[in-house]
Design a protein around this motif. Structure first.
Motif, PDB file in Angstrom:
ATOM      1  N   LYS A  78       9.441  -1.687   4.129  1.00  0.00           N
ATOM      2  CA  LYS A  78       8.534  -0.563   4.373  1.00  0.00           C
ATOM      3  C   LYS A  78       9.258   0.775   4.446  1.00  0.00           C
ATOM      4  O   LYS A  78      10.253   0.933   5.148  1.00  0.00           O
ATOM      5  CB  LYS A  78       7.782  -0.794   5.684  1.00  0.00           C
ATOM      6  N   GLY A  79       8.726   1.733   3.682  1.00  0.00           N
ATOM      7  CA  GLY A  79       9.177   3.112   3.785  1.00  0.00           C
ATOM      8  C   GLY A  79      10.490   3.443   3.121  1.00  0.00           C
ATOM      9  O   GLY A  79      10.936   4.591   3.197  1.00  0.00           O
ATOM     10  N   ALA A  80      11.133   2.483   2.461  1.00  0.00           N
ATOM     11  CA  ALA A  80      12.417   2.760   1.816  1.00  0.00           C
ATOM     12  C   ALA A  80      12.224   3.649   0.593  1.00  0.00           C
ATOM     13  O   ALA A  80      11.164   3.643  -0.040  1.00  0.00           O
ATOM     14  CB  ALA A  80      13.098   1.454   1.414  1.00  0.00           C
ATOM     15  N   SER A  81      13.257   4.424   0.260  1.00  0.00           N
ATOM     16  CA  SER A  81      13.247   5.276  -0.925  1.00  0.00           C
ATOM     17  C   SER A  81      14.439   4.942  -1.806  1.00  0.00           C
ATOM     18  O   SER A  81      15.561   4.817  -1.317  1.00  0.00           O
ATOM     19  CB  SER A  81      13.334   6.758  -0.536  1.00  0.00           C
ATOM     20  N   ILE A  82      14.168   4.826  -3.113  1.00  0.00           N
ATOM     21  CA  ILE A  82      15.208   4.534  -4.095  1.00  0.00           C
ATOM     22  C   ILE A  82      15.249   5.713  -5.059  1.00  0.00           C
ATOM     23  O   ILE A  82      14.250   6.054  -5.685  1.00  0.00           O
ATOM     24  CB  ILE A  82      14.901   3.227  -4.848  1.00  0.00           C
ATOM     25  N   GLY A  83      16.416   6.345  -5.174  1.00  0.00           N
ATOM     26  CA  GLY A  83      16.548   7.549  -5.977  1.00  0.00           C
ATOM     27  C   GLY A  83      16.565   7.287  -7.469  1.00  0.00           C
ATOM     28  O   GLY A  83      16.702   6.144  -7.932  1.00  0.00           O
ATOM     29  N   ALA A  84      16.450   8.361  -8.235  1.00  0.00           N
ATOM     30  CA  ALA A  84      16.441   8.289  -9.691  1.00  0.00           C
ATOM     31  C   ALA A  84      17.701   7.604 -10.209  1.00  0.00           C
ATOM     32  O   ALA A  84      18.805   7.856  -9.720  1.00  0.00           O
ATOM     33  CB  ALA A  84      16.335   9.687 -10.279  1.00  0.00           C
ATOM     34  N   ASN A  85      17.512   6.727 -11.181  1.00  0.00           N
ATOM     35  CA  ASN A  85      18.609   6.046 -11.876  1.00  0.00           C
ATOM     36  C   ASN A  85      19.450   5.136 -10.987  1.00  0.00           C
ATOM     37  O   ASN A  85      20.517   4.689 -11.412  1.00  0.00           O
ATOM     38  CB  ASN A  85      19.522   7.054 -12.594  1.00  0.00           C
ATOM     39  N   THR A 135       9.683  -7.622  -4.496  1.00  0.00           N
ATOM     40  CA  THR A 135       8.582  -7.324  -3.584  1.00  0.00           C
ATOM     41  C   THR A 135       8.826  -5.948  -2.972  1.00  0.00           C
ATOM     42  O   THR A 135       9.907  -5.685  -2.441  1.00  0.00           O
ATOM     43  CB  THR A 135       8.486  -8.372  -2.455  1.00  0.00           C
ATOM     44  N   LEU A 136       7.825  -5.090  -3.070  1.00  0.00           N
ATOM     45  CA  LEU A 136       7.862  -3.786  -2.403  1.00  0.00           C
ATOM     46  C   LEU A 136       6.869  -3.816  -1.259  1.00  0.00           C
ATOM     47  O   LEU A 136       5.687  -4.062  -1.477  1.00  0.00           O
ATOM     48  CB  LEU A 136       7.473  -2.656  -3.363  1.00  0.00           C
ATOM     49  N   GLU A 137       7.342  -3.577  -0.037  1.00  0.00           N
ATOM     50  CA  GLU A 137       6.429  -3.471   1.092  1.00  0.00           C
ATOM     51  C   GLU A 137       5.731  -2.104   1.034  1.00  0.00           C
ATOM     52  O   GLU A 137       5.893  -1.348   0.076  1.00  0.00           O
ATOM     53  CB  GLU A 137       7.184  -3.677   2.404  1.00  0.00           C
ATOM     54  N   ASP A 138       4.961  -1.774   2.059  1.00  0.00           N
ATOM     55  CA  ASP A 138       4.187  -0.531   2.066  1.00  0.00           C
ATOM     56  C   ASP A 138       5.082   0.710   2.014  1.00  0.00           C
ATOM     57  O   ASP A 138       6.195   0.722   2.563  1.00  0.00           O
ATOM     58  CB  ASP A 138       3.333  -0.439   3.335  1.00  0.00           C
ATOM     59  N   ASN A 183       0.834  -1.205   0.000  1.00  0.00           N
ATOM     60  CA  ASN A 183       0.000   0.000   0.000  1.00  0.00           C
ATOM     61  C   ASN A 183       0.870   1.257   0.000  1.00  0.00           C
ATOM     62  O   ASN A 183       1.957   1.282   0.580  1.00  0.00           O
ATOM     63  CB  ASN A 183      -0.886   0.025   1.250  1.00  0.00           C
ATOM     64  N   GLY A 184       0.358   2.305  -0.610  1.00  0.00           N
ATOM     65  CA  GLY A 184       0.998   3.613  -0.521  1.00  0.00           C
ATOM     66  C   GLY A 184       2.312   3.752  -1.248  1.00  0.00           C
ATOM     67  O   GLY A 184       3.067   4.689  -0.971  1.00  0.00           O
ATOM     68  N   CYS A 185       2.612   2.880  -2.189  1.00  0.00           N
ATOM     69  CA  CYS A 185       3.882   2.964  -2.923  1.00  0.00           C
ATOM     70  C   CYS A 185       3.794   4.011  -4.023  1.00  0.00           C
ATOM     71  O   CYS A 185       2.723   4.261  -4.585  1.00  0.00           O
ATOM     72  CB  CYS A 185       4.244   1.611  -3.515  1.00  0.00           C
ATOM     73  N   ARG A 186       4.924   4.624  -4.332  1.00  0.00           N
ATOM     74  CA  ARG A 186       5.032   5.606  -5.409  1.00  0.00           C
ATOM     75  C   ARG A 186       6.095   5.110  -6.371  1.00  0.00           C
ATOM     76  O   ARG A 186       7.281   5.042  -6.018  1.00  0.00           O
ATOM     77  CB  ARG A 186       5.439   6.981  -4.878  1.00  0.00           C
ATOM     78  N   ILE A 187       5.681   4.768  -7.584  1.00  0.00           N
ATOM     79  CA  ILE A 187       6.598   4.274  -8.603  1.00  0.00           C
ATOM     80  C   ILE A 187       6.633   5.319  -9.706  1.00  0.00           C
ATOM     81  O   ILE A 187       5.640   5.540 -10.399  1.00  0.00           O
ATOM     82  CB  ILE A 187       6.143   2.900  -9.128  1.00  0.00           C
ATOM     83  N   GLN A 188       7.758   5.984  -9.838  1.00  0.00           N
ATOM     84  CA  GLN A 188       7.876   7.085 -10.784  1.00  0.00           C
ATOM     85  C   GLN A 188       8.069   6.565 -12.219  1.00  0.00           C
ATOM     86  O   GLN A 188       8.125   5.365 -12.460  1.00  0.00           O
ATOM     87  CB  GLN A 188       9.043   7.987 -10.371  1.00  0.00           C
ATOM     88  N   ASN A 189       8.202   7.473 -13.168  1.00  0.00           N
ATOM     89  CA  ASN A 189       8.259   7.121 -14.590  1.00  0.00           C
ATOM     90  C   ASN A 189       9.433   6.221 -14.941  1.00  0.00           C
ATOM     91  O   ASN A 189      10.511   6.311 -14.342  1.00  0.00           O
ATOM     92  CB  ASN A 189       8.366   8.396 -15.437  1.00  0.00           C
ATOM     93  N   ASN A 190       9.209   5.356 -15.930  1.00  0.00           N
ATOM     94  CA  ASN A 190      10.262   4.552 -16.568  1.00  0.00           C
ATOM     95  C   ASN A 190      10.905   3.537 -15.631  1.00  0.00           C
ATOM     96  O   ASN A 190      12.110   3.325 -15.671  1.00  0.00           O
ATOM     97  CB  ASN A 190      11.343   5.455 -17.185  1.00  0.00           C
TER      98      ASN A 190
END
Length: 196
Positions: free
Chosen positions: A116-123, A80-83, A65-72
């Motif tokens: 949960k809650g991790a962020s992966i930057g562009a590229n 697997t992506l947790e919340d 839930n609540g995931c944000r998957i940006q372009n490309n």
């Protein structure tokens, strides 16, 4: 003119008319899938997610839930992506360690878990078979080749821990107090941080 619309298979979900969603797929309410994306079969996408333009998900992928998957971004089988995970534009997930175009390695797909809650930057690139810890932050362009601890700030090629991040996404200084919300953290060891 193209537009967002509801698909009768997924109540409360908005899917741009240029995108495709195969069967069987489960998508939670409040999720939006934007232009030119493709969700393959046997995928679960949670509620209140945003799937950007030109995203491919699946097959056999679980997104919380609540995931944000940006372009490309392509999220392959085994990921697997947790919340509440954020995937920045054009970040990369691999599914085999040693690909060759002329050697089939589909039986060798290594699982990747983003907690949960991790962020992966562009590229950024996440090499398969790794676990990204809770609320970790992977800097833009980093290449993750090893497991990542909870709250770790990772940068470089290959990625190394250069600091710690709070749950709110702020870099922690030596006092380990979040400058945004005042939450406190403590070092359990040189490689492990936890919220107090």
């Amino acid at each position: 003119m193209t537009q967002m619309g509801e698909d009768s298979r997924f109540p409360g979900v908005l899917i741009h008319e240029s995108s495709y969603v195969d069967d069987p797929v489960a998508i939670g309410p409040g999720t939006r899938i934007w232009h030119f994306s493709h969700v393959l079969g046997q995928v679960t996408v949670g509620a209140n997610c945003t799937v950007g333009q030109n995203v491919v998900i699946g097959p056999r992928v679980a997104i919380g839930n609540g995931c944000r998957i940006q372009n490309n971004v392509s999220i392959y089988e085994g990921v697997t992506l947790e919340d509440d995970v954020f995937c920045g534009p054009s970040c990369v997930f691999t599914n085999v360690v040693n690909p060759r175009s002329f050697v089939s390695r589909k039986a060798e797909f290594a699982p990747t878990l983003v907690k949960k809650g991790a962020s992966i930057g562009a590229n950024a690139t996440i090499v398969c078979g790794r676990t990204i810890g809770r609320y970790a932050f992977i800097a833009a362009g980093a290449v993750v080749t090893k497991d990542v601890a909870d709250f770790a700030l990772m940068a470089g090629v290959p990625a190394r821990r250069i600091g710690w991040m709070s749950k709110a996404g702020m870099r922690l200084s030596s006092d380990l107090v979040c400058p945004l919300d005042g939450s406190r953290y403590e070092l359990v060891s040189a490689q492990e941080l936890r919220a107090t």
